[in-house]
Scaffold this motif. Structure first.
Motif, PDB file in Angstrom:
ATOM      1  N   VAL A 235     -13.803 -13.555   3.618  1.00 53.10           N
ATOM      2  CA  VAL A 235     -12.970 -14.052   2.521  1.00 53.10           C
ATOM      3  C   VAL A 235     -12.971 -13.058   1.368  1.00 53.10           C
ATOM      4  O   VAL A 235     -11.951 -12.849   0.702  1.00 53.10           O
ATOM      5  CB  VAL A 235     -13.457 -15.438   2.051  1.00 53.10           C
ATOM      6  N   GLY A 236     -14.093 -12.385   1.145  1.00 49.69           N
ATOM      7  CA  GLY A 236     -14.199 -11.423   0.055  1.00 49.69           C
ATOM      8  C   GLY A 236     -13.243 -10.255   0.210  1.00 49.69           C
ATOM      9  O   GLY A 236     -12.523  -9.907  -0.730  1.00 49.69           O
ATOM     10  N   TYR A 237     -13.222  -9.641   1.397  1.00 46.88           N
ATOM     11  CA  TYR A 237     -12.344  -8.473   1.542  1.00 46.88           C
ATOM     12  C   TYR A 237     -10.873  -8.880   1.630  1.00 46.88           C
ATOM     13  O   TYR A 237      -9.989  -8.116   1.242  1.00 46.88           O
ATOM     14  CB  TYR A 237     -12.753  -7.569   2.708  1.00 46.88           C
ATOM     15  N   LEU A 238     -10.599 -10.098   2.106  1.00 50.36           N
ATOM     16  CA  LEU A 238      -9.209 -10.566   2.102  1.00 50.36           C
ATOM     17  C   LEU A 238      -8.724 -10.800   0.666  1.00 50.36           C
ATOM     18  O   LEU A 238      -7.621 -10.390   0.287  1.00 50.36           O
ATOM     19  CB  LEU A 238      -9.086 -11.856   2.916  1.00 50.36           C
ATOM     20  N   THR A 239      -9.568 -11.443  -0.131  1.00 53.43           N
ATOM     21  CA  THR A 239      -9.193 -11.729  -1.517  1.00 53.43           C
ATOM     22  C   THR A 239      -9.033 -10.457  -2.327  1.00 53.43           C
ATOM     23  O   THR A 239      -8.075 -10.304  -3.101  1.00 53.43           O
ATOM     24  CB  THR A 239     -10.243 -12.640  -2.168  1.00 53.43           C
ATOM     25  N   SER A 240      -9.958  -9.513  -2.162  1.00 52.13           N
ATOM     26  CA  SER A 240      -9.863  -8.265  -2.916  1.00 52.13           C
ATOM     27  C   SER A 240      -8.632  -7.468  -2.512  1.00 52.13           C
ATOM     28  O   SER A 240      -8.005  -6.798  -3.348  1.00 52.13           O
ATOM     29  CB  SER A 240     -11.131  -7.426  -2.721  1.00 52.13           C
ATOM     30  N   THR A 241      -8.253  -7.541  -1.234  1.00 55.84           N
ATOM     31  CA  THR A 241      -7.043  -6.849  -0.780  1.00 55.84           C
ATOM     32  C   THR A 241      -5.803  -7.460  -1.414  1.00 55.84           C
ATOM     33  O   THR A 241      -4.875  -6.749  -1.813  1.00 55.84           O
ATOM     34  CB  THR A 241      -6.938  -6.903   0.756  1.00 55.84           C
ATOM     35  N   ILE A 242      -5.775  -8.783  -1.515  1.00 52.10           N
ATOM     36  CA  ILE A 242      -4.641  -9.459  -2.158  1.00 52.10           C
ATOM     37  C   ILE A 242      -4.518  -9.011  -3.612  1.00 52.10           C
ATOM     38  O   ILE A 242      -3.427  -8.682  -4.091  1.00 52.10           O
ATOM     39  CB  ILE A 242      -4.810 -10.987  -2.077  1.00 52.10           C
ATOM     40  N   GLU A 243      -5.648  -8.984  -4.325  1.00 45.29           N
ATOM     41  CA  GLU A 243      -5.627  -8.609  -5.743  1.00 45.29           C
ATOM     42  C   GLU A 243      -5.211  -7.157  -5.932  1.00 45.29           C
ATOM     43  O   GLU A 243      -4.535  -6.822  -6.908  1.00 45.29           O
ATOM     44  CB  GLU A 243      -7.009  -8.854  -6.342  1.00 45.29           C
ATOM     45  N   ARG A 244      -5.594  -6.306  -4.994  1.00 40.84           N
ATOM     46  CA  ARG A 244      -5.285  -4.883  -5.127  1.00 40.84           C
ATOM     47  C   ARG A 244      -3.893  -4.540  -4.603  1.00 40.84           C
ATOM     48  O   ARG A 244      -3.177  -3.735  -5.226  1.00 40.84           O
ATOM     49  CB  ARG A 244      -6.337  -4.066  -4.349  1.00 40.84           C
ATOM     50  N   LYS A 245      -3.492  -5.158  -3.510  1.00 38.87           N
ATOM     51  CA  LYS A 245      -2.281  -4.727  -2.803  1.00 38.87           C
ATOM     52  C   LYS A 245      -1.057  -5.588  -3.085  1.00 38.87           C
ATOM     53  O   LYS A 245       0.076  -5.084  -3.066  1.00 38.87           O
ATOM     54  CB  LYS A 245      -2.566  -4.714  -1.297  1.00 38.87           C
ATOM     55  N   TYR A 246      -1.271  -6.881  -3.337  1.00 35.01           N
ATOM     56  CA  TYR A 246      -0.126  -7.790  -3.439  1.00 35.01           C
ATOM     57  C   TYR A 246       0.040  -8.409  -4.820  1.00 35.01           C
ATOM     58  O   TYR A 246       0.873  -9.296  -5.008  1.00 35.01           O
ATOM     59  CB  TYR A 246      -0.250  -8.911  -2.392  1.00 35.01           C
ATOM     60  N   TYR A 247      -0.754  -7.966  -5.752  1.00 32.39           N
ATOM     61  CA  TYR A 247      -0.662  -8.513  -7.107  1.00 32.39           C
ATOM     62  C   TYR A 247       0.725  -8.241  -7.693  1.00 32.39           C
ATOM     63  O   TYR A 247       1.263  -7.141  -7.612  1.00 32.39           O
ATOM     64  CB  TYR A 247      -1.729  -7.898  -8.011  1.00 32.39           C
ATOM     65  N   GLY A 248       1.328  -9.260  -8.284  1.00 33.11           N
ATOM     66  CA  GLY A 248       2.625  -9.107  -8.934  1.00 33.11           C
ATOM     67  C   GLY A 248       3.823  -9.259  -8.030  1.00 33.11           C
ATOM     68  O   GLY A 248       4.968  -9.151  -8.491  1.00 33.11           O
ATOM     69  N   LEU A 249       3.592  -9.532  -6.741  1.00 29.04           N
ATOM     70  CA  LEU A 249       4.723  -9.763  -5.847  1.00 29.04           C
ATOM     71  C   LEU A 249       5.416 -11.077  -6.199  1.00 29.04           C
ATOM     72  O   LEU A 249       4.789 -12.008  -6.708  1.00 29.04           O
ATOM     73  CB  LEU A 249       4.251  -9.827  -4.392  1.00 29.04           C
TER      74      LEU A 249
END
Length: 281
Positions: A235-249
């Motif tokens: 869950v940690g690496y999925l959440t961090s990826t969302i914050e880094r890669k998909y933020y603002g979509l």
């Protein structure tokens, strides 16, 4: 001694005739002992038996069409849209999903009953599509069972002995597991496919949180974690990826109402298969 020499000779031949292929998920060149055509052949041959062992298809055309629609939406944005993708919802009560080589993907009734939105469905289907893209299932089948044995059994299934061997090997396929590295790659790629198909990336996080919660204090955790080992801090690496890669979509589809109406309400109306018809795990 002769046996060791024969084994060494076989290994040398394999190395001589093996080719290299680029893993679309990692971009790295990997040793590959079989062409893509064999992925397709294995999927075609073993899909009917796997469907049979998993208690058959859920008998509802609207539900099957919905699963297919969501599955194709993530498959077509993957790195390998050319595979023969087919998405099949089966009656088996275990909480799991499977991908055969070449694009045959199965979702169990048990898994469907635990999900609560279309974005979660897209996440799981995207995860399985990623295993097809990386050819993880073919590699696992070749490693743990033997590619030649699988192909030979599939070719001789018309005889009683051949059919029995095919059924036995299919049972082994159902129990195959991936590495934690493969799982992490499939998580991230599957989430990326879902986002590209228009879905909310938190569908993947919610699904893994749900499965982890079912495992807590349970004598029988979800079968998904036995065949799809849980990488550290999933869950940690999925959440961090969302914050880094998909933020603002822009907002992405969740689809809770449609999932409730088309899947969950339908399953309430369709009785589960008789226990004696369910495969033993």
């Amino acid at each position: 001694m002769a046996g060791k020499i024969k084994h060494l000779f076989t290994c040398v031949l394999l190395l001589l005739f093996a080719g290299c292929a680029t893993n679309p998920l990692t971009g790295k060149s990997e040793l590959m002992f079989f062409p893509e055509s064999q992925d397709l052949e294995l999927g075609r041959k073993y899909a009917p038996e796997l469907e049979k062992q998993m208690a058959g298809r859920i008998p509802d055309e609207a539900l099957q069409s919905y699963i297919t629609q969501v599955g194709l939406s993530v498959a077509k944005v993957s790195q390998s849209p050319q595979w023969e993708y087919e998405f099949i919802a089966v009656q088996d009560p275990m909480i799991n999903a499977f991908a055969l080589p070449g694009g045959k993907i199965f979702m169990t009734r048990g898994m469907l009953e635990k999900l609560s939105s279309e974005s979660q469905l897209a996440a799981i289907l995207g995860h399985e599509v990623a295993h097809v893209v990386a050819r993880d299932t073919t590699a696992a089948m070749s490693r743990d069972i033997g590619l030649q044995l699988l192909l030979t059994a599939a070719a001789s299934q018309t005889s009683a002995q051949g059919a029995g061997t095919l059924a036995q090997l299919t049972g082994q396929i159902i129990g195959l597991s991936y590495s934690r590295a493969d799982e992490r790659q499939a998580d991230l790629a599957g989430m990326d496919y879902a986002v590209k198909a228009g879905y909310n990336p938190y569908g993947m996080v919610e699904t893994m949180e749900m499965l982890a919660k079912l495992s807590e204090g349970s004598e029988r955790p979800p079968e998904f974690f036995s065949t799809h080992p849980n990488p550290e801090n999933r869950v940690g690496y999925l959440t961090s990826t969302i914050e880094r890669k998909y933020y603002g979509l822009p907002d992405r589809r969740v689809g809770r109402e449609d999932y409730q109406r088309i899947v969950l309400d339908t399953l309430k109306r369709i009785p589960p298969p008789p226990k004696q018809n369910q495969p033993s795990q």
